[in-house]
Design a protein around this motif. Structure first.
Motif, PDB file in Angstrom:
ATOM      1  N   LYS A 174     -51.843  16.246 -17.255  1.00 40.22           N
ATOM      2  CA  LYS A 174     -51.870  15.288 -18.355  1.00 40.22           C
ATOM      3  C   LYS A 174     -50.478  14.773 -18.719  1.00 40.22           C
ATOM      4  O   LYS A 174     -50.344  13.781 -19.441  1.00 40.22           O
ATOM      5  N   GLY A 175     -49.453  15.457 -18.249  1.00 35.52           N
ATOM      6  CA  GLY A 175     -48.080  15.039 -18.539  1.00 35.52           C
ATOM      7  C   GLY A 175     -47.132  15.787 -17.620  1.00 35.52           C
ATOM      8  O   GLY A 175     -47.490  16.816 -17.034  1.00 35.52           O
ATOM      9  N   ILE A 176     -45.912  15.265 -17.497  1.00 30.78           N
ATOM     10  CA  ILE A 176     -44.937  15.843 -16.568  1.00 30.78           C
ATOM     11  C   ILE A 176     -43.576  15.977 -17.245  1.00 30.78           C
ATOM     12  O   ILE A 176     -43.112  15.062 -17.931  1.00 30.78           O
ATOM     13  N   MET A 177     -42.935  17.134 -17.042  1.00 31.80           N
ATOM     14  CA  MET A 177     -41.524  17.344 -17.372  1.00 31.80           C
ATOM     15  C   MET A 177     -40.759  17.371 -16.065  1.00 31.80           C
ATOM     16  O   MET A 177     -41.199  18.010 -15.106  1.00 31.80           O
ATOM     17  N   ILE A 178     -39.607  16.708 -16.013  1.00 35.66           N
ATOM     18  CA  ILE A 178     -38.923  16.577 -14.734  1.00 35.66           C
ATOM     19  C   ILE A 178     -37.409  16.520 -14.889  1.00 35.66           C
ATOM     20  O   ILE A 178     -36.905  15.889 -15.814  1.00 35.66           O
TER      21      ILE A 178
END
Length: 378
Positions: free
Chosen positions: A150-154
């Motif tokens: 549902k979401g990404i940290m990068i």
């Protein structure tokens, strides 16, 4: 204070209660609602998802959303502050983390903190490593989207050009948080330290200690906000202190720290090349008395070159870097800027969570750092 998605939720509900929207009628699309309320599509989607979960509307792939044929007792329908979070808790929410690599120098505490904070929000974290390679970063993004995160940290890889896949996510207003850097000129949620201020602080420290010949060694900063800010802070410190800056004291062709893990054979080749470049750089600038390294691994290479040349740290040349392994040696080998990786990880998840519940993305958020004295400065 109501969340943005709640306004859309109540608007649709009121339209149905008043009879302006009847059972079976099509309701405005995510894009139309986003434009009407001046919010992102993520926010309008949250409102429609919640209405669907309460069986007030029905959503059909490729056709749109329609008022349910059989409606619940609308006067009894209420939206509590925790409704959306409770839905997410019962439907396991996957979120992704993409990181070049992690070690006890940098990344391990960050990953642990992100995993811990995800657990608090009942998120399941899927970890992917890019190994500092843009193509593998693109593949990681595609894989995470395919499995339904549902979401990404990068932490984006070093590079002159941004990954097109990453840019597309930002422009599509997909929930995303950049960690340890930001996209220059592009509005996206991010968390980092104030790298410019940190570099100014350590440069001024050297200048106040009487060092006049100070070098800055880094990979090419172009396209990597954290490195760009560190170089800029180094330059600004000289200007603010009224001291001349010798451009020959800047070395920015380090390659070995950009490639991780899977490129082990190339890394050894790059490392040997970097050692030769650093050796040549120091020999060509015999007046140097201090060196600032933009990364811990570079400080290690510099120290190796100095030892092989029979020079001592800090007696002959002092060194300051960014980050250092914690807890093994006290005082640490290198004086350094210590980023609070745990706080950075916690904040990254909080910023992502805000987007997942329908709030607008937050621009760059700065966390504190510490200046740690080690054995590499007098």
């Amino acid at each position: 204070m109501s969340r943005l998605y709640e306004k859309i939720y109540h608007y649709i509900l009121d339209e149905i209660k008043s009879g302006r929207l009847q059972s079976g009628e099509k309701i405005p699309t995510e894009s139309e609602l986003a434009d009407q309320f001046n919010v992102s599509r993520i926010t309008s989607k949250k409102a429609l998802d919640l209405l669907s979960q309460q069986h007030i509307i029905e959503r059909f792939q490729g056709k749109g959303s329609f008022v349910s044929g059989i409606l619940p007792q609308l006067p009894d329908v209420q939206l509590n502050g925790t409704d959306y979070e409770e839905v997410e808790e019962h439907n396991e929410t996957l979120v992704g983390l993409i990181i070049p690599e992690f070690s006890d120098t940098y990344g391990l505490d960050l990953v642990k903190a992100i995993e811990q904070k995800c657990a608090e929000y009942h998120y399941s974290m899927v970890l992917k490593r890019s190994y500092g390679d843009e193509e593998k970063e693109k593949q990681a993004i595609e894989t995470l989207l395919k499995i339904g995160v549902k979401g990404i940290m990068i932490i984006p890889v070093h590079g002159v050009h941004y990954n097109n896949e990453l840019l597309r996510l930002v422009l599509d207003q997909y929930p995303i948080v950049l960690v340890d850097r930001y996209l220059k000129g592009i509005s996206a949620s991010s968390v980092s330290i104030d790298n410019k201020q940190a570099a100014k602080e350590i440069t001024k420290y050297f200048l106040r200690e009487g060092h006049e010949h100070i070098a800055f060694i880094s990979p090419s900063p172009e396209g990597t906000s954290s490195l760009e800010e560190r170089l800029y802070g180094f330059q600004v410190a000289f200007s603010e202190m009224g001291k001349p800056l010798n451009p020959d004291y800047i070395l920015m062709n380090i390659e070995s720290t950009k490639h991780k893990g899977i490129f082990s054979n190339k890394t050894r080749e790059y490392k040997q090349r970097d050692i030769e470049n650093i050796k040549h750089f120091i020999n060509n600038n015999p007046s140097l008395s201090a060196i600032i390294c933009s990364e811990f691994e570079i400080a290690v290479l510099v120290n190796q070159v100095l030892e092989r040349a029979g020079k001592k740290t800090p007696e002959d040349i002092s060194i300051i870097c960014f980050d250092s392994p914690q807890g093994y040696i006290h005082p640490p080998l290198f004086t350094h800027i210590q980023q609070d990786q745990r706080l950075m990880g916690y904040k990254a998840v909080e910023l992502l969570h805000d987007q997942l519940i329908g709030n607008e993305p937050t621009d760059n958020y700065y966390i504190d750092y510490n200046f740690i004295k080690g054995c590499s400065t007098k």
